[in-house]
Scaffold this motif. Sequence first.
Motif, PDB file in Angstrom:
ATOM      1  N   ASN A 113       4.670  -3.303  12.881  1.00  0.00           N
ATOM      2  CA  ASN A 113       3.897  -4.030  11.883  1.00  0.00           C
ATOM      3  C   ASN A 113       3.926  -3.260  10.567  1.00  0.00           C
ATOM      4  O   ASN A 113       3.330  -2.194  10.444  1.00  0.00           O
ATOM      5  CB  ASN A 113       2.455  -4.196  12.375  1.00  0.00           C
ATOM      6  N   ILE A 114       4.626  -3.797   9.573  1.00  0.00           N
ATOM      7  CA  ILE A 114       4.739  -3.093   8.291  1.00  0.00           C
ATOM      8  C   ILE A 114       3.423  -3.073   7.533  1.00  0.00           C
ATOM      9  O   ILE A 114       3.273  -2.308   6.582  1.00  0.00           O
ATOM     10  CB  ILE A 114       5.836  -3.702   7.402  1.00  0.00           C
ATOM     11  N   PHE A 115       2.467  -3.908   7.932  1.00  0.00           N
ATOM     12  CA  PHE A 115       1.199  -3.993   7.224  1.00  0.00           C
ATOM     13  C   PHE A 115       0.223  -2.888   7.638  1.00  0.00           C
ATOM     14  O   PHE A 115      -0.830  -2.733   7.031  1.00  0.00           O
ATOM     15  CB  PHE A 115       0.548  -5.362   7.447  1.00  0.00           C
ATOM     16  N   GLU A 116       0.558  -2.135   8.662  1.00  0.00           N
ATOM     17  CA  GLU A 116      -0.336  -1.087   9.149  1.00  0.00           C
ATOM     18  C   GLU A 116       0.353   0.270   9.115  1.00  0.00           C
ATOM     19  O   GLU A 116       1.478   0.411   9.591  1.00  0.00           O
ATOM     20  CB  GLU A 116      -0.778  -1.388  10.586  1.00  0.00           C
ATOM     21  N   PRO A 117      -0.330   1.286   8.572  1.00  0.00           N
ATOM     22  CA  PRO A 117       0.221   2.643   8.592  1.00  0.00           C
ATOM     23  C   PRO A 117       0.295   3.166  10.021  1.00  0.00           C
ATOM     24  O   PRO A 117      -0.431   2.712  10.905  1.00  0.00           O
ATOM     25  CB  PRO A 117      -0.794   3.447   7.763  1.00  0.00           C
ATOM     26  N   LYS A 118       1.161   4.131  10.248  1.00  0.00           N
ATOM     27  CA  LYS A 118       1.317   4.717  11.576  1.00  0.00           C
ATOM     28  C   LYS A 118       0.104   5.574  11.930  1.00  0.00           C
ATOM     29  O   LYS A 118      -0.395   6.339  11.121  1.00  0.00           O
ATOM     30  CB  LYS A 118       2.568   5.598  11.616  1.00  0.00           C
ATOM     31  N   ASP A 119      -0.371   5.429  13.173  1.00  0.00           N
ATOM     32  CA  ASP A 119      -1.437   6.301  13.658  1.00  0.00           C
ATOM     33  C   ASP A 119      -0.883   7.672  14.024  1.00  0.00           C
ATOM     34  O   ASP A 119      -1.541   8.681  13.867  1.00  0.00           O
ATOM     35  CB  ASP A 119      -2.111   5.678  14.884  1.00  0.00           C
ATOM     36  N   LEU A 134       4.073  12.693   5.670  1.00  0.00           N
ATOM     37  CA  LEU A 134       4.627  11.386   6.019  1.00  0.00           C
ATOM     38  C   LEU A 134       4.234  10.408   4.924  1.00  0.00           C
ATOM     39  O   LEU A 134       3.062  10.125   4.720  1.00  0.00           O
ATOM     40  CB  LEU A 134       4.085  10.910   7.366  1.00  0.00           C
ATOM     41  N   VAL A 135       5.227   9.902   4.214  1.00  0.00           N
ATOM     42  CA  VAL A 135       5.007   8.933   3.153  1.00  0.00           C
ATOM     43  C   VAL A 135       5.330   7.541   3.695  1.00  0.00           C
ATOM     44  O   VAL A 135       6.440   7.290   4.158  1.00  0.00           O
ATOM     45  CB  VAL A 135       5.896   9.241   1.932  1.00  0.00           C
ATOM     46  N   GLU A 136       4.351   6.655   3.640  1.00  0.00           N
ATOM     47  CA  GLU A 136       4.543   5.266   4.060  1.00  0.00           C
ATOM     48  C   GLU A 136       4.195   4.375   2.879  1.00  0.00           C
ATOM     49  O   GLU A 136       3.073   4.420   2.370  1.00  0.00           O
ATOM     50  CB  GLU A 136       3.627   4.909   5.232  1.00  0.00           C
ATOM     51  N   ILE A 137       5.155   3.576   2.459  1.00  0.00           N
ATOM     52  CA  ILE A 137       4.900   2.674   1.350  1.00  0.00           C
ATOM     53  C   ILE A 137       5.415   1.287   1.703  1.00  0.00           C
ATOM     54  O   ILE A 137       6.587   1.106   2.029  1.00  0.00           O
ATOM     55  CB  ILE A 137       5.528   3.211   0.046  1.00  0.00           C
ATOM     56  N   MET A 138       4.497   0.324   1.709  1.00  0.00           N
ATOM     57  CA  MET A 138       4.833  -1.059   2.007  1.00  0.00           C
ATOM     58  C   MET A 138       4.613  -1.875   0.739  1.00  0.00           C
ATOM     59  O   MET A 138       3.575  -1.763   0.080  1.00  0.00           O
ATOM     60  CB  MET A 138       3.944  -1.595   3.138  1.00  0.00           C
ATOM     61  N   TYR A 139       5.625  -2.667   0.377  1.00  0.00           N
ATOM     62  CA  TYR A 139       5.522  -3.489  -0.830  1.00  0.00           C
ATOM     63  C   TYR A 139       6.603  -4.560  -0.788  1.00  0.00           C
ATOM     64  O   TYR A 139       7.728  -4.308  -0.335  1.00  0.00           O
ATOM     65  CB  TYR A 139       5.694  -2.609  -2.075  1.00  0.00           C
ATOM     66  N   TYR A 191       0.834  -1.198   0.000  1.00  0.00           N
ATOM     67  CA  TYR A 191       0.000   0.000   0.000  1.00  0.00           C
ATOM     68  C   TYR A 191       0.872   1.252   0.000  1.00  0.00           C
ATOM     69  O   TYR A 191       2.066   1.204   0.323  1.00  0.00           O
ATOM     70  CB  TYR A 191      -0.917   0.037   1.230  1.00  0.00           C
ATOM     71  N   LEU A 192       0.273   2.356  -0.372  1.00  0.00           N
ATOM     72  CA  LEU A 192       0.894   3.675  -0.233  1.00  0.00           C
ATOM     73  C   LEU A 192      -0.071   4.549   0.537  1.00  0.00           C
ATOM     74  O   LEU A 192      -1.241   4.667   0.165  1.00  0.00           O
ATOM     75  CB  LEU A 192       1.181   4.305  -1.600  1.00  0.00           C
ATOM     76  N   GLU A 193       0.417   5.144   1.611  1.00  0.00           N
ATOM     77  CA  GLU A 193      -0.407   6.084   2.373  1.00  0.00           C
ATOM     78  C   GLU A 193       0.422   7.317   2.695  1.00  0.00           C
ATOM     79  O   GLU A 193       1.557   7.212   3.165  1.00  0.00           O
ATOM     80  CB  GLU A 193      -0.945   5.446   3.650  1.00  0.00           C
ATOM     81  N   ILE A 194      -0.166   8.469   2.443  1.00  0.00           N
ATOM     82  CA  ILE A 194       0.501   9.749   2.682  1.00  0.00           C
ATOM     83  C   ILE A 194      -0.381  10.598   3.588  1.00  0.00           C
ATOM     84  O   ILE A 194      -1.568  10.777   3.307  1.00  0.00           O
ATOM     85  CB  ILE A 194       0.766  10.494   1.359  1.00  0.00           C
ATOM     86  N   TYR A 235       7.051  -7.187   1.056  1.00  0.00           N
ATOM     87  CA  TYR A 235       7.455  -7.552   2.413  1.00  0.00           C
ATOM     88  C   TYR A 235       8.539  -6.628   2.980  1.00  0.00           C
ATOM     89  O   TYR A 235       9.397  -7.047   3.757  1.00  0.00           O
ATOM     90  CB  TYR A 235       7.914  -9.010   2.474  1.00  0.00           C
ATOM     91  N   ALA A 236       8.458  -5.376   2.591  1.00  0.00           N
ATOM     92  CA  ALA A 236       9.365  -4.364   3.151  1.00  0.00           C
ATOM     93  C   ALA A 236       8.621  -3.032   3.176  1.00  0.00           C
ATOM     94  O   ALA A 236       7.606  -2.862   2.492  1.00  0.00           O
ATOM     95  CB  ALA A 236      10.642  -4.251   2.322  1.00  0.00           C
ATOM     96  N   LYS A 237       9.129  -2.102   3.969  1.00  0.00           N
ATOM     97  CA  LYS A 237       8.433  -0.828   4.130  1.00  0.00           C
ATOM     98  C   LYS A 237       9.433   0.315   4.194  1.00  0.00           C
ATOM     99  O   LYS A 237      10.518   0.175   4.762  1.00  0.00           O
ATOM    100  CB  LYS A 237       7.595  -0.843   5.412  1.00  0.00           C
ATOM    101  N   ILE A 238       9.046   1.443   3.605  1.00  0.00           N
ATOM    102  CA  ILE A 238       9.850   2.668   3.688  1.00  0.00           C
ATOM    103  C   ILE A 238       8.976   3.785   4.228  1.00  0.00           C
ATOM    104  O   ILE A 238       7.818   3.940   3.828  1.00  0.00           O
ATOM    105  CB  ILE A 238      10.423   3.056   2.310  1.00  0.00           C
ATOM    106  N   GLU A 239       9.550   4.565   5.147  1.00  0.00           N
ATOM    107  CA  GLU A 239       8.886   5.750   5.685  1.00  0.00           C
ATOM    108  C   GLU A 239       9.821   6.935   5.504  1.00  0.00           C
ATOM    109  O   GLU A 239      11.028   6.829   5.734  1.00  0.00           O
ATOM    110  CB  GLU A 239       8.554   5.561   7.167  1.00  0.00           C
ATOM    111  N   VAL A 240       9.252   8.061   5.103  1.00  0.00           N
ATOM    112  CA  VAL A 240      10.048   9.268   4.911  1.00  0.00           C
ATOM    113  C   VAL A 240       9.148  10.489   5.059  1.00  0.00           C
ATOM    114  O   VAL A 240       7.980  10.464   4.687  1.00  0.00           O
ATOM    115  CB  VAL A 240      10.741   9.268   3.518  1.00  0.00           C
ATOM    116  N   ILE A 241       9.672  11.545   5.635  1.00  0.00           N
ATOM    117  CA  ILE A 241       8.948  12.809   5.775  1.00  0.00           C
ATOM    118  C   ILE A 241       9.498  13.802   4.756  1.00  0.00           C
ATOM    119  O   ILE A 241      10.711  14.034   4.703  1.00  0.00           O
ATOM    120  CB  ILE A 241       9.101  13.388   7.199  1.00  0.00           C
TER     121      ILE A 241
END
Length: 213
Positions: A180-186, A123-128, A111-114, A130-136
């Motif tokens: 949990n990489i499958f869930e975006p940060k609250d 805050l950009v969160e992209i999981m794909y 998923y991609l959630e911004i 079986y790995a995840k990247i977060e960046v502001i």
Amino acid sequence: MKKGLLALITIIFICGCTPVSKMNLDEIIDSGVQREIAMANQNRKGYKYYVPRGMKVIDYTAYNERLSDTANTYYLYIDAISYLNRVIEDFEINEEAYYSKPINYEDKFGYLEIKKMDSLKYLVEIMYNYAKIEVIVEEEEINDAVFNSLTILSSITYNDTILNNLLGDNVLQFKETEFNIFEPKDDSNYLQAQEEDENKYIEEEIHDGDLIN
């Protein structure tokens, strides 16, 4: 000569004819997941991946890495346990987010959630894969951040044999981890707080180095 030509062709293929800044996020995702990157320039125990031009690895530990472009820090998390167990979870679109969309292509998902932060950054969160990247990032940097992140995530190749040997019984005793990489940060201030803690740690290390024993 052949290697140089191959690298040039790969760069042209990756970048495409349309500048990333002119593409919308749907187009970036579609081109990113369909892109095949044959080469890897980073090798770890159990996986390898490609770092795009203009980015570099700052440091890394087991399945956690920090990368940077000219202005931002990217946090990469590898979930080897979920990969070996072939865990699949559904993603629920967040209607309140700046952008929220599942990513599915062939046997890979994510998923991609911004989210817009109080600091007017995103805050950009992209999981794909079986790995995840977060960046502001700033708003005008979103497209590049998504493109860079998806390039990295799409290029990850896992070595099942090495991972099984390294992780052993953890594969069979899989439990949900704290991260949990499958869930975006609250909490959209997560990375900001983490960066402040890291900067504080670095400052303390520098200060302690001046002490005389």
